[in-house]
Design a protein around this motif. Structure first.
Motif, short mmCIF file in Angstrom:
data_model
loop_
_atom_site.label_atom_id
_atom_site.label_comp_id
_atom_site.label_asym_id
_atom_site.label_seq_id
_atom_site.Cartn_x
_atom_site.Cartn_y
_atom_site.Cartn_z
N THR A 34 -9.08 2.38 -7.87
CA THR A 34 -7.89 1.88 -7.20
C THR A 34 -7.47 0.57 -7.86
N VAL A 35 -6.17 0.28 -7.81
CA VAL A 35 -5.67 -0.92 -8.48
C VAL A 35 -4.60 -1.58 -7.63
N PRO A 36 -4.71 -2.88 -7.40
CA PRO A 36 -3.66 -3.58 -6.66
C PRO A 36 -2.40 -3.70 -7.51
N LEU A 37 -1.26 -3.43 -6.91
CA LEU A 37 -0.01 -3.43 -7.65
C LEU A 37 0.87 -4.63 -7.31
N LEU A 38 1.07 -4.87 -6.03
CA LEU A 38 1.93 -5.97 -5.63
C LEU A 38 1.74 -6.23 -4.15
N ALA A 39 2.03 -7.46 -3.75
CA ALA A 39 1.99 -7.82 -2.33
C ALA A 39 3.28 -8.55 -2.00
N ASN A 40 3.99 -8.05 -1.01
CA ASN A 40 5.22 -8.70 -0.57
C ASN A 40 5.45 -8.38 0.90
N ASP A 41 6.68 -8.54 1.36
CA ASP A 41 6.97 -8.33 2.77
C ASP A 41 6.76 -6.89 3.20
N ASP A 42 6.76 -5.96 2.24
CA ASP A 42 6.57 -4.55 2.58
C ASP A 42 5.10 -4.17 2.71
N GLY A 43 4.22 -5.07 2.31
CA GLY A 43 2.80 -4.79 2.42
C GLY A 43 2.06 -5.04 1.13
N PHE A 44 0.78 -4.69 1.15
CA PHE A 44 -0.10 -4.84 -0.01
C PHE A 44 -0.21 -3.46 -0.67
N VAL A 45 0.48 -3.29 -1.78
CA VAL A 45 0.60 -1.98 -2.42
C VAL A 45 -0.58 -1.75 -3.36
N VAL A 46 -1.25 -0.61 -3.16
CA VAL A 46 -2.43 -0.28 -3.95
C VAL A 46 -2.24 1.10 -4.57
N GLY A 47 -2.48 1.22 -5.88
CA GLY A 47 -2.38 2.50 -6.57
C GLY A 47 -3.69 3.25 -6.52
N VAL A 48 -3.60 4.55 -6.27
CA VAL A 48 -4.78 5.42 -6.27
C VAL A 48 -4.52 6.57 -7.24
N PRO A 49 -5.58 7.18 -7.79
CA PRO A 49 -5.39 8.15 -8.88
C PRO A 49 -4.80 9.49 -8.48
N ASN A 50 -4.94 9.92 -7.23
CA ASN A 50 -4.42 11.24 -6.84
C ASN A 50 -4.29 11.32 -5.33
N LYS A 51 -3.71 12.43 -4.88
CA LYS A 51 -3.46 12.58 -3.44
C LYS A 51 -4.73 12.80 -2.63
N TRP A 52 -5.75 13.35 -3.28
CA TRP A 52 -7.01 13.54 -2.57
C TRP A 52 -7.60 12.19 -2.19
N THR A 53 -7.56 11.26 -3.13
CA THR A 53 -8.05 9.91 -2.85
C THR A 53 -7.21 9.26 -1.76
#
Length: 455
Positions: A34-53
């Motif tokens: 998992t990788v942190p992408l950005l944090a703003n008013d919409d939340g803390f966005v985290v990237g995951v490799p697939n839909k199962w994860t």
């Protein structure tokens, strides 16, 4: 609160470590890619490799992750997970020292693009025939020269004929080839909800900024704005602002502009550019669509089987794909490697009835699913996330997609105002389960029969 780019990775690392302490060894790996992408008013966005994860983390760890984030940041910011394989790979490469870390804005743009546009909806995957060639070519011309060709482009045609496919193809094309341009795809229902919400929250300035600062605006199901004077006025002003600045506007509807119940000054805007209708596909095009779709399946279809489906199916493309998915799941459960005409007839006999029925509504589907799984109507549209509620809810979303002609946003709105990506996730999950779990396949078959008999 906004987490700065300096400590974004550190915050996520602290969250992961806090949660991992409560996980068994095999489960710790779910957080590794998992990788942190950005944090703003919409939340803390985290990237995951697939839909199962994404599915596993949302169902098993969502409360723990949000609690750990609150402890790490001192705020009530919520975690938002998005599928982003490229971001995860780049993150791992950066961590190993083999490549420089990408800019967070670039990662977020890729993540949100994958989240908003469905990968299968591209110009390459759109099967062209006599009924839709004009609309497809017009859409491609707009994508290649946004704001300069056919502005606005108005696509219209019956449900399930490919309007949403072309809208999403335009959006994905522009986002890929013109990454500096802002693209927004939204249903008119979502546009309406955003406007009404801004009135209640007294944030109309934010609403105007959101829709008037885009370079390409794609609006689906424009007919939903009928008899909504305030919404039409807001759309009229947004349209004028974008058009005056040569921003691309693409609209889709289930009927031509002249048949939409709006004031003439609104309808006249639709005729400024180009109107392109999509007619029901003929037999040859239906067969070509089926042939392309089965290439992605793990089962071989005999020509006679595809011919049977192409002959019996309505022009609705989603109905044809639904038939293929059901047959594939049936064959996977029985370990069959091929499908002949007899098999196709047996599995789809209730999908192509000889007699007509009244349209199936989402309310009907929800009612029968609630009765089948012994849950209440308030639970199926509510926020509870226990498996006994989430699974029937996902079944109902899957059946709503298969048995109705409604769009993803419309289905999501009928399930407590959920996002269209939630419906996509539910649809994908139930498809996979039907191919691996005989009990799930049987439940879906039984519910389908019950709902069609009530229809």
């Amino acid at each position: 609160m906004t987490v700065s780019s300096v400590n974004l990775s550190q915050v996520w690392e602290n969250v992961r470590e806090a949660v991992k302490d409560d996980l068994s060894a095999p489960h710790k790996t779910w957080l590794d890619h998992t990788v942190p992408l950005l944090a703003n008013d919409d939340g803390f966005v985290v990237g995951v490799p697939n839909k199962w994860t994404l599915d596993w983390l949302e169902e098993r760890l969502s409360p723990q992750l949000n609690a750990a984030l609150k402890q790490a940041t001192g705020s009530d910011m919520a975690i938002r997970l998005v599928v982003n394989q490229a971001a995860a790979q780049d993150y791992e490469a950066a961590a190993s020292g083999t490549a420089p870390a990408p800019r967070e804005e670039e990662l977020l743009q890729t993540a949100l693009l994958q989240d908003e546009f469905e990968p299968k909806y591209t110009f390459d995957s759109f099967v062209v025939g006599e009924s839709n060639a004009f609309a497809r070519n017009a859409a491609l011309a707009v994508a290649e020269q946004p704001g300069l060709k056919y502005n606005p482009l108005f696509l219209w045609g019956g449900p399930g004929l490919g309007k949403t496919h072309l809208l999403q193809a335009i959006g994905a094309y522009v986002a890929r080839h013109f990454p500096h341009r802002k693209v927004t795809y939204v249903s008119s229902e979502q546009f309406t909800n955003d406007f009404v919400g801004s009135l209640r929250a007294k944030t109309t300035d934010s609403f105007r900024k959101k829709y008037r600062s885009v370079d390409v605006l794609l609006i689906d199901d424009v007919q939903f704005m009928e008899r909504k004077d305030g919404v039409q006025e807001q759309f009229f002003n947004t349209f004028n602002e974008l058009h005056n600045h040569r921003k691309a506007i693409v609209l889709a509807s289930d009927r031509p502009p002249k048949d939409i119940n709006m004031e003439e000054r609104y309808r006249s805007r639709f005729a400024w550019g180009l109107q392109a209708d999509i007619q029901p596909p003929n037999y040859v095009t239906r067969l070509a669509i089926l042939q392309q779709f089965v290439e992605s399946q793990q089962v071989v279809f005999d020509d006679d089987a595809l011919t049977y489906i192409a002959e019996r199916a309505t022009p609705n493309i989603r109905e044809m794909e639904g038939a293929i998915i059901r047959i594939t799941a049936y064959c996977e459960l029985l370990k069959k490697s091929s499908v002949d005409r007899l098999c196709a007839e047996q599995v789809t006999c209730d999908l192509f009835p000889d007699c007509s029925h009244r349209p199936i509504s989402i309310a009907m589907i929800q009612r029968e699913v609630c009765r089948y799984y012994n849950i209440s109507p308030s639970e199926i549209i509510g926020s509870k996330r226990s498996h006994s509620i989430v699974f029937p809810r996902q079944i109902a979303m899957y059946l709503s997609r298969e048995l109705t002609d409604l769009s993803l946003p419309k289905i999501g709105s009928e399930f407590g105002g959920r996002d269209h990506t939630t419906v996509m996730h539910a649809q994908d999950k139930i498809k996979k389960l039907m191919g691996s779990d005989r009990e799930v396949f049987n439940q879906v078959q039984q519910l389908t029969n019950i709902i069609k008999q009530k229809g």
